[in-house]
Scaffold this motif. Structure first.
Motif, PDB file in Angstrom:
ATOM      1  N   ASP A  42      -2.612  28.227 -80.674  1.00  0.00           N
ATOM      2  CA  ASP A  42      -2.030  27.405 -79.617  1.00  0.00           C
ATOM      3  C   ASP A  42      -1.956  28.252 -78.358  1.00  0.00           C
ATOM      4  N   PHE A  43      -2.116  27.622 -77.226  1.00  0.00           N
ATOM      5  CA  PHE A  43      -2.107  28.332 -75.953  1.00  0.00           C
ATOM      6  C   PHE A  43      -1.383  27.467 -74.943  1.00  0.00           C
ATOM      7  N   GLY A  44      -0.483  28.058 -74.186  1.00  0.00           N
ATOM      8  CA  GLY A  44       0.257  27.264 -73.222  1.00  0.00           C
ATOM      9  C   GLY A  44       0.851  28.091 -72.109  1.00  0.00           C
ATOM     10  N   GLU A  45       1.282  27.383 -71.093  1.00  0.00           N
ATOM     11  CA  GLU A  45       1.907  28.000 -69.932  1.00  0.00           C
ATOM     12  C   GLU A  45       3.383  28.224 -70.214  1.00  0.00           C
ATOM     13  N   VAL A  46       3.898  29.364 -69.763  1.00  0.00           N
ATOM     14  CA  VAL A  46       5.330  29.660 -69.888  1.00  0.00           C
ATOM     15  C   VAL A  46       5.857  30.085 -68.522  1.00  0.00           C
ATOM     16  N   ASN A  54      10.596  33.965 -60.381  1.00  0.00           N
ATOM     17  CA  ASN A  54       9.929  33.040 -61.292  1.00  0.00           C
ATOM     18  C   ASN A  54       8.469  33.456 -61.431  1.00  0.00           C
ATOM     19  N   ILE A  55       8.045  33.666 -62.656  1.00  0.00           N
ATOM     20  CA  ILE A  55       6.677  34.100 -62.921  1.00  0.00           C
ATOM     21  C   ILE A  55       6.048  33.148 -63.923  1.00  0.00           C
ATOM     22  N   LYS A  56       4.801  32.765 -63.634  1.00  0.00           N
ATOM     23  CA  LYS A  56       4.055  31.919 -64.559  1.00  0.00           C
ATOM     24  C   LYS A  56       3.196  32.821 -65.438  1.00  0.00           C
ATOM     25  N   GLY A  57       3.273  32.604 -66.746  1.00  0.00           N
ATOM     26  CA  GLY A  57       2.455  33.347 -67.692  1.00  0.00           C
ATOM     27  C   GLY A  57       1.778  32.388 -68.647  1.00  0.00           C
ATOM     28  N   TYR A  58       0.910  32.933 -69.462  1.00  0.00           N
ATOM     29  CA  TYR A  58       0.179  32.134 -70.442  1.00  0.00           C
ATOM     30  C   TYR A  58       0.322  32.813 -71.794  1.00  0.00           C
ATOM     31  N   LEU A  59       0.706  32.046 -72.796  1.00  0.00           N
ATOM     32  CA  LEU A  59       1.018  32.597 -74.103  1.00  0.00           C
ATOM     33  C   LEU A  59       0.016  32.106 -75.149  1.00  0.00           C
ATOM     34  N   ALA A  60      -0.659  33.047 -75.777  1.00  0.00           N
ATOM     35  CA  ALA A  60      -1.532  32.735 -76.911  1.00  0.00           C
ATOM     36  C   ALA A  60      -0.719  32.977 -78.174  1.00  0.00           C
ATOM     37  N   ARG A  70       3.513  34.931 -87.537  1.00  0.00           N
ATOM     38  CA  ARG A  70       3.204  34.475 -86.194  1.00  0.00           C
ATOM     39  C   ARG A  70       2.948  35.680 -85.309  1.00  0.00           C
ATOM     40  N   TRP A  71       1.943  35.545 -84.437  1.00  0.00           N
ATOM     41  CA  TRP A  71       1.590  36.608 -83.504  1.00  0.00           C
ATOM     42  C   TRP A  71       1.394  35.975 -82.136  1.00  0.00           C
ATOM     43  N   ALA A  72       1.912  36.604 -81.093  1.00  0.00           N
ATOM     44  CA  ALA A  72       1.781  36.051 -79.747  1.00  0.00           C
ATOM     45  C   ALA A  72       1.469  37.165 -78.762  1.00  0.00           C
ATOM     46  N   TYR A  73       0.758  36.782 -77.699  1.00  0.00           N
ATOM     47  CA  TYR A  73       0.419  37.736 -76.645  1.00  0.00           C
ATOM     48  C   TYR A  73       0.510  37.008 -75.307  1.00  0.00           C
ATOM     49  N   LEU A  74       1.122  37.660 -74.335  1.00  0.00           N
ATOM     50  CA  LEU A  74       1.353  37.069 -73.026  1.00  0.00           C
ATOM     51  C   LEU A  74       0.280  37.534 -72.041  1.00  0.00           C
ATOM     52  N   TYR A  75      -0.277  36.584 -71.300  1.00  0.00           N
ATOM     53  CA  TYR A  75      -1.328  36.879 -70.328  1.00  0.00           C
ATOM     54  C   TYR A  75      -0.926  36.393 -68.941  1.00  0.00           C
ATOM     55  N   ARG A  76      -1.655  36.885 -67.930  1.00  0.00           N
ATOM     56  CA  ARG A  76      -1.385  36.495 -66.542  1.00  0.00           C
ATOM     57  C   ARG A  76      -2.243  35.329 -66.067  1.00  0.00           C
ATOM     58  N   ASN A  77      -3.293  34.974 -66.817  1.00  0.00           N
ATOM     59  CA  ASN A  77      -4.137  33.846 -66.431  1.00  0.00           C
ATOM     60  C   ASN A  77      -4.629  33.138 -67.685  1.00  0.00           C
ATOM     61  N   SER A  78      -5.387  32.075 -67.482  1.00  0.00           N
ATOM     62  CA  SER A  78      -5.860  31.294 -68.627  1.00  0.00           C
ATOM     63  C   SER A  78      -7.385  31.213 -68.658  1.00  0.00           C
ATOM     64  N   LYS A  79      -8.037  32.263 -68.223  1.00  0.00           N
ATOM     65  CA  LYS A  79      -9.494  32.275 -68.188  1.00  0.00           C
ATOM     66  C   LYS A  79     -10.070  32.458 -69.595  1.00  0.00           C
ATOM     67  N   MET A  80     -11.374  32.207 -69.701  1.00  0.00           N
ATOM     68  CA  MET A  80     -12.049  32.296 -70.995  1.00  0.00           C
ATOM     69  C   MET A  80     -11.923  33.689 -71.616  1.00  0.00           C
ATOM     70  N   ASP A  81     -11.955  34.744 -70.791  1.00  0.00           N
ATOM     71  CA  ASP A  81     -11.840  36.089 -71.365  1.00  0.00           C
ATOM     72  C   ASP A  81     -10.480  36.306 -72.029  1.00  0.00           C
ATOM     73  N   VAL A  82      -9.450  35.631 -71.565  1.00  0.00           N
ATOM     74  CA  VAL A  82      -8.123  35.689 -72.187  1.00  0.00           C
ATOM     75  C   VAL A  82      -8.163  35.023 -73.562  1.00  0.00           C
ATOM     76  N   PHE A  83      -8.795  33.881 -73.629  1.00  0.00           N
ATOM     77  CA  PHE A  83      -8.959  33.166 -74.904  1.00  0.00           C
ATOM     78  C   PHE A  83      -9.678  34.058 -75.924  1.00  0.00           C
TER      79      PHE A  83
END
Length: 114
Positions: A42-46, A54-60, A70-83
């Motif tokens: 699952d991938f979504g904006e947090v 206020n900071i927008k992040g993306y959580l895989a 469960r494993w999660a990693y926080l990213y700064r964008n939602s580009k394909m390389d993040v996926f």
């Protein structure tokens, strides 16, 4: 209900019963998997507040249903390389892969990113 002291009309009761009957029913089927059979992604904006900003992040988030891990990693964008990076990090951490993967909320992975 009137005999019990409630001030309510028949139409009100009928309308409420109609709403209750029309509600969609959900069914959940408990499924069991062997280890390494399946992972769920699952991938979504947090939205985060860090140092008052206020900071927008993306959580895989990757889940192993057989173990509940469960494993999660926080990213700064939602580009394909993040996926792709989230998969590499997850599989490297586990030291292996799965027979199948199930994906949820993949709009961002399928969008074109320039």
């Amino acid at each position: 209900m009137i005999d019990q002291g409630f001030d309510i009309g028949e139409t009100t009761i009928r309308n409420r019963l109609r709403v209750i009957r029309d509600e969609k029913k959900e069914a959940f089927i408990k499924q069991e998997y062997d280890y390494c059979d399946r992972f769920e992604y699952d991938f979504g904006e947090v939205r985060l507040i860090i140092d008052g900003r206020n900071i927008k992040g993306y959580l895989a988030v990757l889940v192993c249903p057989a173990s509940g891990f469960r494993w999660a990693y926080l990213y700064r964008n939602s580009k394909m390389d993040v996926f792709l990076d989230s998969h590499v990090r997850f599989f490297e951490m586990l030291g292996g892969s799965f027979k199948e993967g199930v994906y949820d909320n993949m709009k961002n992975a399928l969008e074109r990113h320039d």
